[in-house]
Design an enzyme around this catalytic site. Structure first.
Site, PDB file in Angstrom:
ATOM      1  N   MET A  30      83.129  -0.588  73.577  1.00 54.85           N
ATOM      2  CA  MET A  30      84.301  -0.274  73.461  1.00 54.85           C
ATOM      3  C   MET A  30      84.571   1.320  73.362  1.00 54.85           C
ATOM      4  O   MET A  30      85.461   1.785  72.516  1.00 54.85           O
ATOM      5  CB  MET A  30      84.713  -0.956  72.004  1.00 54.85           C
ATOM      6  N   HIS A  37      74.396   3.285  72.145  1.00 52.64           N
ATOM      7  CA  HIS A  37      74.879   2.986  73.602  1.00 52.64           C
ATOM      8  C   HIS A  37      74.198   3.408  74.667  1.00 52.64           C
ATOM      9  O   HIS A  37      73.715   2.738  75.710  1.00 52.64           O
ATOM     10  CB  HIS A  37      76.225   3.445  73.579  1.00 52.64           C
TER      11      HIS A  37
HETATM   12  O1  PAF Z   1      79.934  -4.465  70.674  1.00 51.24           O
HETATM   13  C1  PAF Z   1      80.949  -4.049  71.097  1.00 51.24           C
HETATM   14  O2  PAF Z   1      80.942  -2.768  71.192  1.00 51.24           O
HETATM   15  C2  PAF Z   1      81.728  -5.079  71.477  1.00 51.24           C
HETATM   16  O3  PAF Z   1      81.972  -6.150  70.631  1.00 51.24           O
HETATM   17  C3  PAF Z   1      81.858  -5.607  73.061  1.00 51.24           C
HETATM   18  C4  PAF Z   1      80.306  -6.317  73.090  1.00 51.24           C
HETATM   19  C5  PAF Z   1      81.836  -4.358  73.775  1.00 51.24           C
HETATM   20  C6  PAF Z   1      82.887  -6.601  73.266  1.00 51.24           C
HETATM   21  O4  PAF Z   1      84.237  -6.056  73.256  1.00 51.24           O
END
Ligand code: PAF
Length: 295
Positions: A30, A37
């Protein structure tokens, strides 16, 4: 790195890769990217020919409109952070590419979605399961990479991929922590300076409780001590602090099989979550205690 916002353009590209017999990895996010990430992106790069990062702040997984409004949106700096990784594509779908007019389908996973964040954030995992299913299908991914910080989410996604016969392999990757032990999260950006110094207490308290339980301390006692430590450190409230079996999330009163401690707590108006594995002991027929390896 291309930026694509329409699923037709995304499909045109993935079809080219498919025709060449190449594999596709996806890292759903997100945005507000951090080193957690980026570790998923590195894992995807190592294991697939082409990597797509998706960036979509999914309104359906927020049960609180204020939380959705406050969610950090940092598209430009996210793209900059991804540049050194040599990924193929940043997919930032327009909302109607995910939820077109008349959209009426919800993916709902029972069992692993119950309890923990499922109980304290009603509807959250329906929103996650629905958007992840769409993103896996739209990107046509062979592998999708998720962090273990959101351990319940990881199990929900594994379950839906199995149950819906999706071809995507779901890969869980370890939680990445700041030097002071705080699990990386986009929400950490919302902590004021003082609370940011308090936040790492979470990691310390969970590790201490996990070790105490592994040594044989009564879990209820260890969890009470942990709760007191969090509240006296300045946490406002605790949504849950529980010992659950791994990976099926049964509540446990003793650590006699693989287990994890799960926590969600509020600090400075920010909800933080974390989890740690508990090394435990399981009974064998001879009634001697046999250590097991944590998952
Ligand atoms: O973990 C996240 O950032 C969100 O829950 C995801 C997996 C991108 C789904 O919107």
């Amino acid at each position: 790195m291309q930026i694509i916002r329409q699923k037709a353009a995304l499909r045109a590209l993935t079809e080219t890769w498919r025709r060449a017999g190449e594999t596709i990895g996806v890292v759903p996010t997100m945005g507000a990217l951090h080193a957690g990430h980026l570790s998923l992106v590195a894992a995807a790069r190592a294991r697939t020919d082409h990597v797509i990062v998706t960036l979509f702040v999914n309104p359906r997984q927020f049960n609180n409109p204020e939380d959705l409004a406050k969610y950090p949106r940092t598209e430009e700096s996210d793209a900059e952070k991804l540049a050194p990784f040599g990924i193929d594509l940043l997919y930032i779908p327009e909302p109607d590419e995910i939820y077109p007019e008349g959209f009426a389908t919800t993916v709902s996973v029972s069992g692993v979605s119950d309890g923990l964040c499922g109980a304290t954030r009603p509807g959250h995992f329906d929103g996650v399961a629905t958007v992840v299913t769409k993103l896996l299908l739209q990107t046509d991914a062979d592998r999708a990479f998720f962090g273990e910080k959101d351990y319940q989410q990881l199990q929900v996604v594994k379950r839906l991929a199995t149950d819906l016969d999706l071809k995507t392999e779901i890969v869980g990757c370890p939680t990445i922590r700041e030097d002071d032990g705080l699990a990386m999260s986009s929400r950490n950006l919302r902590l004021g300076a003082g609370p940011r110094e308090t936040a790492p207490v979470i990691g310390r308290v969970l590790t201490t409780a996990a070790k105490a339980i592994a040594r044989g301390e009564n879990p209820a006692q260890a969890l009470d001590t942990a709760r007191e430590a969090l509240l006296s450190a300045g946490f406002d409230s605790i949504d849950y602090l529980e010992l659950r079996s791994d990976p099926d999330f049964q509540l446990m009163t003793k650590a006699d099989r693989p287990a994890r401690l799960f926590l969600a707590a509020w600090l400075d108006g920010v909800r933080l979550i974390d989890n740690v594995a508990v090394a435990g002991r399981q009974k064998v027929e001879s009634s001697e205690d046999q250590p097991f390896e944590p998952a």
